[in-house]
Write a protein that holds these residues in place. Structure first.
Motif, PDB file in Angstrom:
ATOM      1  N   ASP A 144       0.833  -1.203   0.000  1.00  0.00           N
ATOM      2  CA  ASP A 144       0.000   0.000   0.000  1.00  0.00           C
ATOM      3  C   ASP A 144       0.871   1.258   0.000  1.00  0.00           C
ATOM      4  O   ASP A 144       0.659   2.197  -0.777  1.00  0.00           O
ATOM      5  N   ALA A 145       1.889   1.267   0.865  1.00  0.00           N
ATOM      6  CA  ALA A 145       2.782   2.435   0.956  1.00  0.00           C
ATOM      7  C   ALA A 145       3.562   2.639  -0.343  1.00  0.00           C
ATOM      8  O   ALA A 145       3.744   3.779  -0.798  1.00  0.00           O
ATOM      9  N   ALA A 146       4.023   1.546  -0.954  1.00  0.00           N
ATOM     10  CA  ALA A 146       4.773   1.644  -2.213  1.00  0.00           C
ATOM     11  C   ALA A 146       3.895   2.231  -3.316  1.00  0.00           C
ATOM     12  O   ALA A 146       4.347   3.047  -4.133  1.00  0.00           O
ATOM     13  N   ARG A 147       2.618   1.863  -3.310  1.00  0.00           N
ATOM     14  CA  ARG A 147       1.707   2.401  -4.330  1.00  0.00           C
ATOM     15  C   ARG A 147       1.500   3.900  -4.110  1.00  0.00           C
ATOM     16  O   ARG A 147       1.428   4.669  -5.071  1.00  0.00           O
ATOM     17  N   GLN A 148       1.426   4.318  -2.864  1.00  0.00           N
ATOM     18  CA  GLN A 148       1.265   5.749  -2.576  1.00  0.00           C
ATOM     19  C   GLN A 148       2.494   6.552  -2.999  1.00  0.00           C
ATOM     20  O   GLN A 148       2.374   7.668  -3.491  1.00  0.00           O
ATOM     21  N   VAL A 149       3.673   5.974  -2.824  1.00  0.00           N
ATOM     22  CA  VAL A 149       4.914   6.700  -3.118  1.00  0.00           C
ATOM     23  C   VAL A 149       5.295   6.604  -4.584  1.00  0.00           C
ATOM     24  O   VAL A 149       5.665   7.602  -5.225  1.00  0.00           O
ATOM     25  N   LEU A 150       5.201   5.401  -5.164  1.00  0.00           N
ATOM     26  CA  LEU A 150       5.727   5.166  -6.516  1.00  0.00           C
ATOM     27  C   LEU A 150       4.678   5.312  -7.615  1.00  0.00           C
ATOM     28  O   LEU A 150       5.025   5.578  -8.758  1.00  0.00           O
ATOM     29  N   GLY A 151       3.401   5.106  -7.277  1.00  0.00           N
ATOM     30  CA  GLY A 151       2.360   5.280  -8.283  1.00  0.00           C
ATOM     31  C   GLY A 151       1.403   4.104  -8.333  1.00  0.00           C
ATOM     32  O   GLY A 151       1.683   3.008  -7.855  1.00  0.00           O
ATOM     33  N   GLU A 152       0.252   4.344  -8.961  1.00  0.00           N
ATOM     34  CA  GLU A 152      -0.812   3.332  -9.028  1.00  0.00           C
ATOM     35  C   GLU A 152      -0.460   2.146  -9.913  1.00  0.00           C
ATOM     36  O   GLU A 152      -1.154   1.133  -9.917  1.00  0.00           O
ATOM     37  N   HIS A 153       0.617   2.280 -10.705  1.00  0.00           N
ATOM     38  CA  HIS A 153       1.001   1.179 -11.594  1.00  0.00           C
ATOM     39  C   HIS A 153       1.632   0.020 -10.826  1.00  0.00           C
ATOM     40  O   HIS A 153       1.827  -1.068 -11.396  1.00  0.00           O
ATOM     41  N   ILE A 154       1.958   0.234  -9.556  1.00  0.00           N
ATOM     42  CA  ILE A 154       2.620  -0.803  -8.764  1.00  0.00           C
ATOM     43  C   ILE A 154       1.730  -2.046  -8.705  1.00  0.00           C
ATOM     44  O   ILE A 154       0.548  -1.965  -8.394  1.00  0.00           O
ATOM     45  N   TRP A 155       2.335  -3.195  -8.984  1.00  0.00           N
ATOM     46  CA  TRP A 155       1.605  -4.466  -8.949  1.00  0.00           C
ATOM     47  C   TRP A 155       2.512  -5.520  -8.327  1.00  0.00           C
ATOM     48  O   TRP A 155       3.682  -5.622  -8.662  1.00  0.00           O
ATOM     49  N   GLN A 156       1.945  -6.289  -7.424  1.00  0.00           N
ATOM     50  CA  GLN A 156       2.732  -7.318  -6.758  1.00  0.00           C
ATOM     51  C   GLN A 156       3.130  -8.407  -7.740  1.00  0.00           C
ATOM     52  O   GLN A 156       2.290  -9.001  -8.421  1.00  0.00           O
ATOM     53  N   ALA A 157       4.427  -8.687  -7.836  1.00  0.00           N
ATOM     54  CA  ALA A 157       4.925  -9.713  -8.751  1.00  0.00           C
ATOM     55  C   ALA A 157       5.335 -10.973  -8.009  1.00  0.00           C
ATOM     56  O   ALA A 157       5.735 -11.954  -8.629  1.00  0.00           O
ATOM     57  N   GLY A 158       5.251 -10.955  -6.689  1.00  0.00           N
ATOM     58  CA  GLY A 158       5.629 -12.116  -5.890  1.00  0.00           C
ATOM     59  C   GLY A 158       5.867 -11.687  -4.455  1.00  0.00           C
ATOM     60  O   GLY A 158       6.140 -10.517  -4.180  1.00  0.00           O
ATOM     61  N   ALA A 159       5.757 -12.620  -3.536  1.00  0.00           N
ATOM     62  CA  ALA A 159       6.009 -12.317  -2.122  1.00  0.00           C
ATOM     63  C   ALA A 159       6.365 -13.600  -1.394  1.00  0.00           C
ATOM     64  O   ALA A 159       5.928 -14.687  -1.776  1.00  0.00           O
ATOM     65  N   GLN A 160       7.169 -13.465  -0.358  1.00  0.00           N
ATOM     66  CA  GLN A 160       7.525 -14.613   0.482  1.00  0.00           C
ATOM     67  C   GLN A 160       7.685 -14.114   1.909  1.00  0.00           C
ATOM     68  O   GLN A 160       8.315 -13.083   2.147  1.00  0.00           O
ATOM     69  N   LYS A 161       7.079 -14.841   2.843  1.00  0.00           N
ATOM     70  CA  LYS A 161       7.155 -14.439   4.248  1.00  0.00           C
ATOM     71  C   LYS A 161       7.919 -15.492   5.030  1.00  0.00           C
ATOM     72  O   LYS A 161       7.734 -16.701   4.799  1.00  0.00           O
ATOM     73  N   PHE A 162       8.755 -15.030   5.950  1.00  0.00           N
ATOM     74  CA  PHE A 162       9.486 -15.916   6.843  1.00  0.00           C
ATOM     75  C   PHE A 162       9.245 -15.438   8.275  1.00  0.00           C
ATOM     76  O   PHE A 162       8.593 -14.416   8.498  1.00  0.00           O
ATOM     77  N   ALA A 163       9.794 -16.156   9.241  1.00  0.00           N
ATOM     78  CA  ALA A 163       9.609 -15.757  10.636  1.00  0.00           C
ATOM     79  C   ALA A 163      10.401 -14.494  10.966  1.00  0.00           C
ATOM     80  O   ALA A 163       9.958 -13.663  11.769  1.00  0.00           O
ATOM     81  N   ASP A 164      11.576 -14.324  10.327  1.00  0.00           N
ATOM     82  CA  ASP A 164      12.438 -13.191  10.692  1.00  0.00           C
ATOM     83  C   ASP A 164      12.425 -12.048   9.686  1.00  0.00           C
ATOM     84  O   ASP A 164      12.985 -10.989   9.936  1.00  0.00           O
ATOM     85  N   ARG A 165      11.775 -12.234   8.552  1.00  0.00           N
ATOM     86  CA  ARG A 165      11.733 -11.180   7.531  1.00  0.00           C
ATOM     87  C   ARG A 165      10.712 -11.564   6.470  1.00  0.00           C
ATOM     88  O   ARG A 165      10.154 -12.665   6.500  1.00  0.00           O
ATOM     89  N   ALA A 166      10.495 -10.657   5.526  1.00  0.00           N
ATOM     90  CA  ALA A 166       9.628 -10.956   4.382  1.00  0.00           C
ATOM     91  C   ALA A 166      10.144 -10.161   3.192  1.00  0.00           C
ATOM     92  O   ALA A 166      10.958  -9.242   3.339  1.00  0.00           O
ATOM     93  N   ARG A 167       9.685 -10.522   2.019  1.00  0.00           N
ATOM     94  CA  ARG A 167      10.069  -9.763   0.831  1.00  0.00           C
ATOM     95  C   ARG A 167       8.867  -9.624  -0.088  1.00  0.00           C
ATOM     96  O   ARG A 167       7.997 -10.495  -0.151  1.00  0.00           O
ATOM     97  N   LEU A 168       8.845  -8.504  -0.792  1.00  0.00           N
ATOM     98  CA  LEU A 168       7.766  -8.193  -1.719  1.00  0.00           C
ATOM     99  C   LEU A 168       8.390  -7.764  -3.041  1.00  0.00           C
ATOM    100  O   LEU A 168       9.238  -6.872  -3.077  1.00  0.00           O
ATOM    101  N   ASP A 169       7.995  -8.412  -4.126  1.00  0.00           N
ATOM    102  CA  ASP A 169       8.455  -8.041  -5.468  1.00  0.00           C
ATOM    103  C   ASP A 169       7.348  -7.227  -6.139  1.00  0.00           C
ATOM    104  O   ASP A 169       6.189  -7.660  -6.180  1.00  0.00           O
ATOM    105  N   ILE A 170       7.708  -6.056  -6.653  1.00  0.00           N
ATOM    106  CA  ILE A 170       6.713  -5.182  -7.280  1.00  0.00           C
ATOM    107  C   ILE A 170       7.176  -4.772  -8.674  1.00  0.00           C
ATOM    108  O   ILE A 170       8.372  -4.632  -8.930  1.00  0.00           O
TER     109      ILE A 170
END
Length: 924
Positions: A619-645
């Motif tokens: 949500d924050a990335a879309r507000q900062v970078l623009g409405e074109h932002i689309w999630q291309a992948g995500a992975q969650k772990f216990a100590d961190r997570a990552r989001l591909d946009i």
């Protein structure tokens, strides 16, 4: 084959007769008893050019509104268009037909349609005829498929064949077409595992609509054969129609080409920029274009052989040479193609596609680069975004494109720079590859040209030109871009994974998943339904099975006095399997036993925080970078997570800070995280296709999650309020592929640990430099400046030392047959220093120099002057043998070589070998 399917009452009741085309043999229906041909090209040439078939001329907006209003008056609900990027599909990237909007869920009967019956004007993109665009006068990359659809079931028929054809005939009558000029050609349809009877609606040689009656599905035991495949009747049956908006407008205007009918203003501006006089009021010029389009309608002009034949026929008809006709038509056809491609790009970028090297982004870049190359060939100097702006100015019915123009302009500016860089380096890459094929006496194959395009973005024309300069022919089909687009138009379907214990699981009911309704509860009781190997299936569970980029829960089961550790949880067709850690004793657990389960709360909450943080970051990335932002992948772990946009340029530090700040503000606002189960069609109507950022879930009901203004279909576990996430810290960003940025972050305790680790690193660095952490930046900057100065001084001293060594070595050179040779150790010198010294020594044409050094192993460099080489010296061979002796390798040319090894104990032996080889070479 399907003859009984065409026995339609409407035709009999409205004066039609069924005939067989004398040219192609197809069956068709007509009111004209004297007609002998089906009305389709090439059986009938275009007769509407210069002779419009409707009572008035329409532009795109007028024809679209006429069509949709007609069907609204006839009981259909008008629905909004879908995007040209098929966000709701896993199998295709672009929306290729109106029925694609409703596949697979509505057409399969799983989900109710948004309205029934409905009408829509759906922009579509097909790139399979890319190379024919501009040349044929009729092909387009982007077109609007106007449609009316009815989704029928055996117990609820909306309407079928008679009403469909009645509506089509009524529309054409209201448009004022001559009823005797319309033919309905029978043509069975098959595609995507479905099939059915179909009639093509033809006027003046032009197909303006297709009416498909989809009632068959592919089946091995089917008894109906269509195009070699067997089909059986479906329980539901669908009216799938498609009316070509652009073709209807063209038929209404009778212009020489479809391009002059649908975007005449853009065509006019491009012709002027290209220096082409495009005056349709000039009868001779219009006649050339008209004849070209009429004859092009009879053939495939993507092949140059056919294009040449077309040129010859048109030239013969108007009394000029084919070459002269080519000089007239080629710039016109290129301008037409640019106009078409620019409109395609407008829809692609306007609907949120980001150019890249994969999926829909690949196809967007393909069209963009082809357009830029054509603009370059035609000498059009303005930016591509200016042409996009021209289209947007004439598309007021798509206000979203004007709203997004700043982003479109920015994307194209980046693409222009990348394209120019590609052209600069592309020639060298191609010629290097071409020389390889030249040695083998082969042509450069098509696969290599495609690979150069896929891997480096080098246009095929550049490949052909660059290869020909080194005397290599290139296998380049005329429909190259169509082939490339076709290869990349569908996603590669993963093979269905074999479900373990499938026969056993299909006998079990779906597991009730308690974690959705009771997210805070961590203990539960459940009944054992099955036990096999180390797996347990319960009637209900609180343990989350792996899915949606979230790892599975872990926990324990208590059975009587036995404590079992659950190490994995998976779900197959609704049945949850719990895998327990192997135990030494026999597992005493049976069907019907009661189990007390407990979730590892720390692990669950870590996943929930990081998963909820993923939605917040998105949500924050879309507000900062623009409405074109689309999630291309995500992975969650216990100590961190990552989001591909998806994003068209690197995220800069200031943007990272802003995203992080907004994310933490959302946490502090402590907003409630809302989840709700909704009918898919209701959810799509309310929230659009941004629901599917994390992928397209199956089924008619989907779980919709609200985190701030991020609303997605998501089945993971989450916090109930954003405040429970705790602090969010972005750890790093990286570009994982062109057009995709990865953001890695931690939330809650993991974020605190990450911050503490960073603080520790800062303190340690400060202690090492004996300064405070606040002074670190200025201290490091000072040290770096001093280091650069020391490096410069070191280089200068090395140069002086090398010159001193060179002079000394020359003084001590040995002579053999008028050749001076030097062989010596220069310990401490690196390979580059040795190479510079030998090069300096060999600048005298009578010197051979071989130098060794012990520096991170053994380093060897050698060089020989021209006269020394002419006397038989080959330092490449000398270095090869010396390096082999030290346990390494090396070699080079007779005049220059370098190498090395690891065994420094062999250096003296290697020097002696070098000396012997020089003496032997000079004595031979």
């Amino acid at each position: 084959m399907l003859e009984e399917e065409y026995d339609i009452n409407f035709f009999y009741e409205n004066g039609f007769i069924r005939k067989q085309c004398q040219k192609c043999g197809s069956s068709f229906w007509t009111r004209d008893r004297d007609r002998d041909t089906c009305g389709d090209a090439p059986c009938d040439p275009y007769s509407f050019i210069g002779n419009p078939v409707f009572k008035k001329k329409f532009n795109l907006a007028q024809m679209r509104e006429f069509y949709l209003s007609y069907f609204e008056k006839n009981g259909h609900t008008r629905i909004e268009r879908y995007p040209v990027i098929a966000r709701w599909r896993n199998d295709i990237y672009l929306t290729i037909a109106s029925i694609a909007d409703f596949q697979p869920f509505v057409t399969s009967g799983q989900v109710a349609p948004p309205a029934n019956p409905l009408t829509i004007s759906q922009p579509c993109i097909r790139l399979s005829d890319l190379d024919a665009v501009g040349r044929s006068g009729r092909h387009l990359t982007t077109f609007e498929m106007m449609a009316h659809h009815a989704f029928n079931k055996t117990d609820n028929e909306i309407y079928w064949k008679d009403r469909t054809i009645q509506l089509c005939d009524g529309l054409l009558n209201e448009l004022g077409v001559d009823p005797f000029a319309v033919t309905y050609k029978e043509e069975p349809w098959a595609g995507g595992g479905n099939a059915g009877a179909c009639v093509e609606v033809l006027i003046g040689g032009l197909e303006v609509a297709t009416l498909v009656f989809m009632n068959l599905q592919q089946s091995k035991d089917g008894d109906i054969v269509i195009k070699g495949d067997t089909y059986r009747k479906m329980d539901n049956y669908i009216v799938d129609t498609g009316y070509g908006l652009e073709r209807l407008v063209w038929a209404s205007q009778g212009t020489p080409t479809v391009y002059d009918a649908i975007f005449p203003e853009v065509v006019g501006e491009l012709m002027e920029l290209a220096g082409v006089e495009h005056r349709l009021e000039d009868k001779d010029y219009a006649n050339i274009l008209s004849q070209n389009a009429r004859l092009a309608g009879l053939m495939d002009v993507s092949e140059k052989a056919n294009l040449l034949e077309l040129r010859k026929q048109v030239a013969s008809n108007i009394g000029i040479t084919a070459d002269k006709l080519g000089t007239i038509m080629e710039p016109v056809e290129t301008a037409y193609a640019i106009a078409d491609h620019a409109r395609c790009i407008t829809f692609m970028l306007g609907d949120g596609i980001i150019p890249s090297n994969v999926k829909a982004g690949y196809l967007a870049r393909l069209v963009i680069r082809r357009t830029m190359k054509m603009m370059q060939d035609l000498g059009i100097k303005i930016p591509l975004s200016d042409i996009i702006q021209m289209h947007i100015n004439h598309l007021p019915e798509y206000p979203e494109f004007a709203d997004r123009f700043d982003v479109i302009n920015d994307i194209l500016d980046n693409e222009e720079k990348k394209f120019q860089e590609t052209l600069q380096r592309g020639k060298k890459l191609i010629q290097k590859s071409a020389k390889h094929y030249k040695k083998k006496g082969e042509k450069m194959p098509l696969d290599t040209v495609i690979d150069m395009y896929d891997s480096h973005g080098i246009p095929a024309e550049i490949s052909k030109e660059a290869a020909s300069e080194v005397g290599v022919e290139v296998e380049l089909p005329d429909n190259f871009y169509s082939l490339v687009a076709e290869r990349h138009s569908k996603s590669v379907q993963e093979e269905e994974k074999e479900i373990p214990y499938a026969d056993r699981l299909k006998k079990l009911p779906p597991t009730k998943r308690l974690f959705y309704d009771e997210p805070k509860r961590m203990e539960f009781e459940a009944v054992v339904l099955d036990v096999f190997d180390n797996n347990i299936v319960l009637d209900s569970t609180l343990l989350y099975p792996e899915g949606g980029g979230q790892p599975p829960d872990q926990g324990t089961f208590m059975v009587d006095d036995a404590l079992l550790k659950v190490i994995d949880v998976q779900i197959f067709n609704g049945v949850v399997i719990h895998t327990i850690e192997e135990i030494e004793d026999e597992l005493h657990i049976r069907k019907g036993d009661m189990v007390t389960g407990k979730v590892d709360e720390k692990r669950r909450m870590a996943h929930a925080r990081n998963h909820t943080a993923t939605h917040i970051i998105n949500d924050a990335a879309r507000q900062v970078l623009g409405e074109h932002i689309w999630q291309a992948g995500a992975q969650k772990f216990a100590d961190r997570a990552r989001l591909d946009i998806s994003h068209y340029k690197r995220i800069v530090p200031e943007e990272i800070n802003e995203i992080e700040m907004i994310a933490n503000q959302m946490v502090m606002e402590n907003k409630r995280v809302i989840s709700e189960w909704m009918d898919r069609s209701t959810a799509e109507k309310r929230y659009g296709f941004s629901l599917y950022q994390g992928g397209v879930p199956p089924g008619d009901r989907i779980r919709v999650l609200h985190v701030g203004s991020d609303i997605e279909a998501c089945a993971g576990t989450h916090c109930t309020f954003t405040g429970q996430v705790g602090p969010i810290k972005i750890l790093k960003t990286e570009r994982i592929q062109d057009g995709v940025e990865r953001i890695e972050y931690a939330a809650g305790e993991s974020a605190v640990i990450a911050l503490q680790a960073r603080d520790k690193l800062l303190r340690s660095s400060a202690e090492t430099l004996r300064v405070s952490t606040e002074q670190l930046p200025s201290t490091i900057e000072r040290f770096f400046t001093e280091w650069k100065e020391f490096k410069k001084e070191n280089t200068r001293l090395k140069k002086e030392l090398a010159e001193s060594h060179v002079n000394q070595l020359i003084e001590n050179a040995e002579y053999l047959k008028d050749i001076r040779f030097i062989i010596s150790r220069i310990d401490g010198a690196d390979a580059d220093e040795l190479t510079r010294m030998t090069g300096k020594l060999a600048s005298s044409d009578d010197i051979v120099a071989v130098l060794l050094s012990e520096h991170e192993g053994v380093k060897i460099a050698a060089a020989a002057g021209d006269r020394a080489v002419s006397k038989g010296v080959n330092v490449g061979n000398i270095v090869h043998e010396m390096a082999s002796l030290t346990g390494g390798g090396g070699g080079g040319k007779p005049s220059m070589a370098r190498g090395g090894g690891q065994d420094s104990s062999k250096m003296d032996e290697s020097l002696a070998l070098g000396r012997r080889m020089i003496e032997e070479q000079l004595r031979d």
